[in-house]
Design an enzyme around this catalytic site. Structure first.
Site, short mmCIF file in Angstrom:
data_model
loop_
_atom_site.label_atom_id
_atom_site.label_comp_id
_atom_site.label_asym_id
_atom_site.label_seq_id
_atom_site.Cartn_x
_atom_site.Cartn_y
_atom_site.Cartn_z
N HIS A 158 -1.49 0.80 -9.81
CA HIS A 158 -2.16 -0.21 -8.97
C HIS A 158 -2.70 -1.36 -9.82
O HIS A 158 -3.89 -1.69 -9.77
CB HIS A 158 -3.29 0.47 -8.17
CG HIS A 158 -3.67 -0.28 -6.92
ND1 HIS A 158 -3.96 0.34 -5.73
CD2 HIS A 158 -3.80 -1.61 -6.67
CE1 HIS A 158 -4.28 -0.56 -4.81
NE2 HIS A 158 -4.18 -1.76 -5.36
N ARG A 182 0.85 -1.19 0.00
CA ARG A 182 0.00 0.00 0.00
C ARG A 182 0.89 1.24 0.00
O ARG A 182 2.01 1.21 0.56
CB ARG A 182 -0.87 0.03 1.26
CG ARG A 182 -2.02 -0.95 1.25
CD ARG A 182 -3.14 -0.50 0.31
NE ARG A 182 -4.30 -1.35 0.36
CZ ARG A 182 -4.62 -2.28 -0.55
NH1 ARG A 182 -3.85 -2.48 -1.59
NH2 ARG A 182 -5.74 -2.98 -0.43
C1 OXD Z 1 -6.17 -5.64 -3.06
C2 OXD Z 1 -5.83 -4.62 -4.07
O1 OXD Z 1 -6.07 -5.37 -1.87
O2 OXD Z 1 -6.22 -4.79 -5.24
O3 OXD Z 1 -6.54 -6.73 -3.45
O4 OXD Z 1 -5.18 -3.64 -3.75
#
Ligand code: OXD
Length: 309
Positions: free
Chosen positions: A272, A224
């Site tokens: 992402h 993250r």
């Molecule tokens: C997840 C994401 O947590 O796609 O799966 O970030």
């Protein structure tokens, strides 16, 4: 049984039609920000709005359309006793392993150098890779971290793993806990973050961590954005501690125009996409679990909300 789909997809029918096909016994609703409660039994969500748990009071479980549940746990009024179910793999770990391998090879096989040579019409062979110069360290040894670590170990990279608790992964040297983090870092040149975001792991990728890595370090963040102290990465690059980074996740997504990361050639930015939620596999998994739960059977993937993963 009522199922509520709560994710900001402009075409929610891409989800609700297959949900209905897989779970014909369900009444499937799409979240309406202005609408009344539908008194759903189950919610399938990604980054749901703050009103969800205030409005829907009959929920028996909530299913997250992703592996990381930090966004869901941050939603106000989440009842403490409501089972929160994360996505278990559903095609994610193989994508993650592929992404990390790709970013590792960009560095270890000097792919940018060869692309530049091609632009200049140059045929020049550089010395072959010495795997011993590219020890990899995977932070987080959940399903995804293990798959990443095993994939790289199978390609004969020296792979280290670190997690809060003890884990055994074949072919991987593992360390556990804060006390052993330093030893893990000093054995690592390519640091891969797959940790869940919790109060303990927020801001874990900081200057202190970077400065303990081996020279010419590479940082790959697929966890993250909030794991990474952004200015510390830039400083570590300016100081020569970190040579390059591949970042798939950011504190603010989309990464704002004008963010300093955009201007750094040593940073590879992806939006992402390291592991996409694959609709078919995801919905097959979630609808099976809803059916089992409705029949009183135990289901896997229920998160320990106190621990945060
Ligand atoms: C997840 C994401 O947590 O796609 O799966 O970030």
């Amino acid at each position: 049984m009522k199922v509520l789909f709560v994710a900001g997809d402009p075409k929610p029918e891409r989800w609700t039609v297959p949900i209905k096909a897989l779970l014909p016994e369900a009444d499937v609703h799409v979240w309406n920000p202005d609408g009344p409660a539908v008194d759903a039994d189950y919610a399938i969500v990604w980054q749901p709005p703050a009103e969800l748990f205030q409005r829907e009071r009959q929920l028996k479980a909530v299913f997250n359309l992703g592996a990381g549940i930090d966004g869901l746990l941050a939603v106000p009024n989440l009842p403490a006793d409501l089972p929160v179910v994360r996505l278990e793999d559903a095609g994610m770990s193989v994508q993650m392993a592929e992404y990390v391998l790709h970013q590792l090879l960009e560095a270890s096989r000097e792919m940018e150098k060869y692309r530049e040579q091609q632009r200049q019409g140059v045929w020049k062979i550089h010395r072959p890779i010495k795997r011993s110069e590219w020890p990899v360290g995977v932070m987080g040894l959940g399903h995804i971290g293990k798959r990443v670590a095993r994939t790289l170990a199978d390609l004969d990279y020296q792979v280290n793993g670190w997690a809060r608790s003890e884990h055994a992964v074949e072919g991987v040297t593992t360390w556990a806990g804060q006390d052993n983090l330093g030893e893990f870092l000093s054995a690592t040149r390519v640091l891969v973050n797959t940790l869940p975001l919790t109060d303990e792991t927020r801001n874990i990728l900081d200057y202190d961590v970077f400065s303990q890595l081996q020279p010419g370090a590479v940082v790959i963040n697929v966890g993250r954005g909030e794991h990474l102290v952004e200015e510390d990465l830039l400083k570590a690059m300016d100081d020569g501690q970190v040579a390059r980074a591949a970042l798939d996740v950011f504190r603010t997504e989309p990464l704002p125009a004008g963010h300093p990361f955009w201007q750094r050639p040593e940073i590879t930015i992806t939006p992402h996409i390291s592991a996409r939620t694959l609709r078919d596999a995801t919905l097959a998994q979630i609808t099976d679990k809803i059916r089992d739960h409705a029949h009183g059977k135990p289901i896997s993937g229920v998160v320990d909300t106190n621990r945060g993963y």
